[in-house]
Structure formats: structure tokens, C-alpha cells
Design an enzyme around this catalytic site. Structure first.
Site, short mmCIF file in Angstrom:
data_model
loop_
_atom_site.label_atom_id
_atom_site.label_comp_id
_atom_site.label_asym_id
_atom_site.label_seq_id
_atom_site.Cartn_x
_atom_site.Cartn_y
_atom_site.Cartn_z
CG ASP A 35 63.64 95.54 -4.24
OD1 ASP A 35 64.22 95.25 -5.36
OD2 ASP A 35 62.89 96.11 -3.86
CG HIS A 66 65.83 94.35 -8.55
ND1 HIS A 66 65.56 95.63 -8.05
CD2 HIS A 66 66.88 94.34 -9.17
CE1 HIS A 66 66.58 96.38 -8.42
NE2 HIS A 66 67.58 95.52 -9.07
C1 DX5 Z 1 66.11 99.67 -4.45
C2 DX5 Z 1 65.00 98.63 -4.72
C3 DX5 Z 1 63.73 99.25 -4.88
C4 DX5 Z 1 63.05 100.03 -3.95
C5 DX5 Z 1 62.22 100.87 -4.38
O1 DX5 Z 1 67.31 99.12 -4.33
O2 DX5 Z 1 65.65 97.91 -5.85
O3 DX5 Z 1 63.13 98.36 -5.53
O4 DX5 Z 1 62.37 99.00 -2.97
O5 DX5 Z 1 61.78 101.65 -3.07
P1 DX5 Z 1 61.02 103.04 -3.42
O6 DX5 Z 1 59.89 102.95 -4.32
O7 DX5 Z 1 60.68 103.59 -1.91
O8 DX5 Z 1 62.48 103.81 -4.04
ZN ZN Z 2 63.91 96.76 -6.99
#
Ligand code: DX5
Ligand code: ZN
Length: 221
Positions: A35, A66
């Protein structure tokens, strides 16, 4: 479709990300979700291409990057050269620049031999990215507003996942990867998969678990 799990290193201890990546691979993860946040498109800042470059030699798993950043085109080269296998960019970040910016960015990603994907936030209709289904390798549907791990899954997104899978089938891309990101848990994974997603991102669900391998296995089944 076979369900793949993409744990997010956002929930890892950033002083020991390498160890976390090795542990995720040993625990049955299918991809490593990275991320990237820039403090503009979303409030926090996480990391850039250097992180991807440093974890690249530690795992054979695909690195799923991402990008939650403004002006994504300017950064593609760095993440591609760092060893990303998939790079996804946000419809919203691109739309602010020009109507063609998202398509151009996906084409730029492909020009590096990297898989590309388009991301829609919970308040963006998936129909907006239908025209990109023929060139995208993946569609990423956000089930929380991006920025933070540990948020609650927004149930209205299930219909959007169904709509996306139906259109993928109808447009001759039945195997298109549809990834869902945010608030995925052992409790809701089955309905998300039933709606048509085949890649589930999981941050807190995996990192807060006492037994990562068991949690990943449960998420898959
Ligand atoms: C949110 C990120 C996600 C996040 C997901 O902005 O893009 O990838 O890390 O984390 P969880 O699974 O804890 O919602
Ligand atoms: Zn993400």
C-alpha cells in the site's frame, strides 16, 4: 475461480517488513499487497519504490503495488524497475488530471511488462472503468475508503463486485482478476468471493491473527 489472498504489509511492523514478507510466504499468501500512500491522495505517507526494491529478493510471490497517490504516471517507472508485478492506480486520482489519464497510465505500466489495474473507491461506480476492462489485468474494488487499515467492510460494495464480474463475463474476460480491498475477514470472505471477487486483500485479519497460516487458509476456503 480459485481464491487468492493478498496480505497487506501496511499492517506489518515497518521495522521488520522483510521478516513479515517471508512469514507471509511461508503461511500460504498468494501475493504481497504493498500500500503506497503519498499524504495527498490519502492522508498518511507509507513508502515508495525503495521498499518494493528491498523486499523483491525476499520472496517469489508477486508484488501487488496499490498506488494511492496523485499523478501516478510520474511514479510508474520507479515501481516497475523496483520489481512490482502488478501496479494498480486510482480512477479518482487520474480523473482529476484528464479523461484519458487512467488509460494512458495503464498503458505505461504495460510498457514495462508489468500487469496493470484500475481501482474504484466505494463512492465511484464501477461502470466508469468498464471501458478499461479490455486492457486491465485486474480491477481493484475498494471496500473501505483508502488511507487506513482496520476499517469495517462496506456491505454495499458486494453489489458492485457482482456488477463487475457480470460485465467481465459479458465482455469476454471471465477470468479477469477482481480484487477486493478493505475490511476483509474470515466472516465476510465467503460472500465477497461468492459475489465474484477472486483476490482478497487482508491486512488486519492476517496480522492480528495468532496463526497466520490458519487465517490465510480460512480466508481461501
Ligand atoms: C487501505 C489499504 C488496504 C488496507 C487493508 O487504504 O488499501 O490495503 O491495508 O487493511 P484491512 O484488511 O485491515 O482493512
Ligand atoms: Zn490496498
Amino acid at each position: 475461480m480459485k481464491i487468492k489472498i493478498a496480505p497487506s504489509i501496511l499492517s506489518a511492523d515497518f521495522s521488520a517488513v522483510g521478516e513479515a514478507v517471508k512469514k507471509l510466504e511461508a503461511s500460504g499468501a498468494d501475493l504481497i499487497h504493498c500500500d503506497v500512500m503519498d499524504g495527498n491522495f490519502v492522508e498518511p505517507i507509507t513508502f515508495g519504490g525503495q521498499m518494493v526494491k528491498n523486499i523483491r529478493p525476499l520472496t517469489k510471490l508477486p508484488l501487488d503495488v496499490h498506488l494511492m497517490i496523485e499523478h501516478p504516471k510520474t511514479q510508474i517507472k520507479f515501481f516497475a524497475e523496483a520489481g512490482a508485478d502488478i501496479i494498480t492506480v486510482h480512477y479518482k486520482a487520474c480523473q482529476k488530471i484528464s479523461p484519458d489519464y487512467l488509460r494512458e497510465t495503464l498503458e505505461l505500466i504495460k510498457s514495462f511488462g508489468v500487469k496493470c489495474g484500475a481501482v474504484v473507491n466505494p463512492d465511484v461506480a464501477v461502470e466508469n472503468i468498464f471501458p478499461l476492462f479490455p486492457i486491465a489485468d485486474m480491477i481493484l474494488i475498494m471496500s473501505v475508503f483508502p488511507g487506513y487499515g482496520g476499517q469495517k467492510f462496506i456491505p454495499e460494495v458486494l453489489q458492485k463486485i457482482k456488477t463487475a464480474r457480470e460485465y467481465a463475463v459479458k465482455s469476454g474476460r471471465p477470468d479477469l482478476d477482481i480484487e477486493v480491498d478493505g475490511g476483509v475477514t474470515e466472516q465476510n470472505a465467503a460472500e465477497i468471493a461468492a459475489a465474484g471477487a477472486n483476490i482478497l486483500v487482508a491486512g488486519s485479519a492476517v496480522f492480528k491473527s495468532a496463526d497466520m497460516a490458519a487465517t490465510i487458509e480460512k480466508l481461501k476456503s
